[in-house]
Design an enzyme around this catalytic site. Structure first.
Site, mmCIF file in Angstrom:
data_model
loop_
_atom_site.group_PDB
_atom_site.id
_atom_site.type_symbol
_atom_site.label_atom_id
_atom_site.label_comp_id
_atom_site.label_asym_id
_atom_site.label_seq_id
_atom_site.Cartn_x
_atom_site.Cartn_y
_atom_site.Cartn_z
ATOM 1 N N SER A 1 0.794 -1.229 0.000
ATOM 2 C CA SER A 1 0.000 0.000 0.000
ATOM 3 C C SER A 1 0.827 1.279 0.000
ATOM 4 C CB SER A 1 -0.985 0.019 1.163
ATOM 5 O OG SER A 1 -0.310 0.176 2.386
ATOM 6 N N LYS B 1 0.366 5.132 6.337
ATOM 7 C CA LYS B 1 -0.305 5.845 5.247
ATOM 8 C C LYS B 1 0.138 7.305 5.224
ATOM 9 C CE LYS B 1 -3.078 2.504 3.859
ATOM 10 N NZ LYS B 1 -2.256 1.384 4.244
#
Length: 106
Positions: free
Chosen positions: A19, A62
């Site tokens: 990710s 993230k």
């Protein structure tokens, strides 16, 4: 290695997944199996920072986006794959556990 004389507040976690495979920290991309160095004493994230967030007792790395206009935080994957952003609101169970400051390649 991390540009500090004292490692106070620093720790490492192993990245799992793809990710963040386009996120660069000091010219190194975060790829599956790399070790990510975090500063647990720096929890004041600003838009653009890469953070470790704990959401419902699960950790994720993230890109942090402060979306004040909509009264939310957006956690975005910097990936070559299609991952949905994570939208967090003040009532959600989350915390920012530190900022990513380095990557040790696997």
């Amino acid at each position: 290695m991390v540009g500090r004389l004292k490692p106070r507040g620093l720790y490492a976690i192993k990245a799992d997944g793809s990710s963040m495979n386009r996120a660069e920290i000091k010219n190194k991309r975060i790829e599956d199996g790399d070790y990510v160095i975090l500063d647990s004493e720096d929890k004041n994230a600003e838009t653009g920072d890469v953070v470790l967030a704990i959401i419902d007792n699960k950790a994720t790395i993230k890109r942090f986006i402060d979306d004040r206009k909509n009264r939310q935080i957006v956690l975005k994957a910097d990936s070559s794959f299609d991952y949905e952003p994570i939208y967090l609101h003040p009532d959600d169970d989350f915390l920012i556990n530190g900022k990513v400051i380095g990557v040790i390649k696997n």
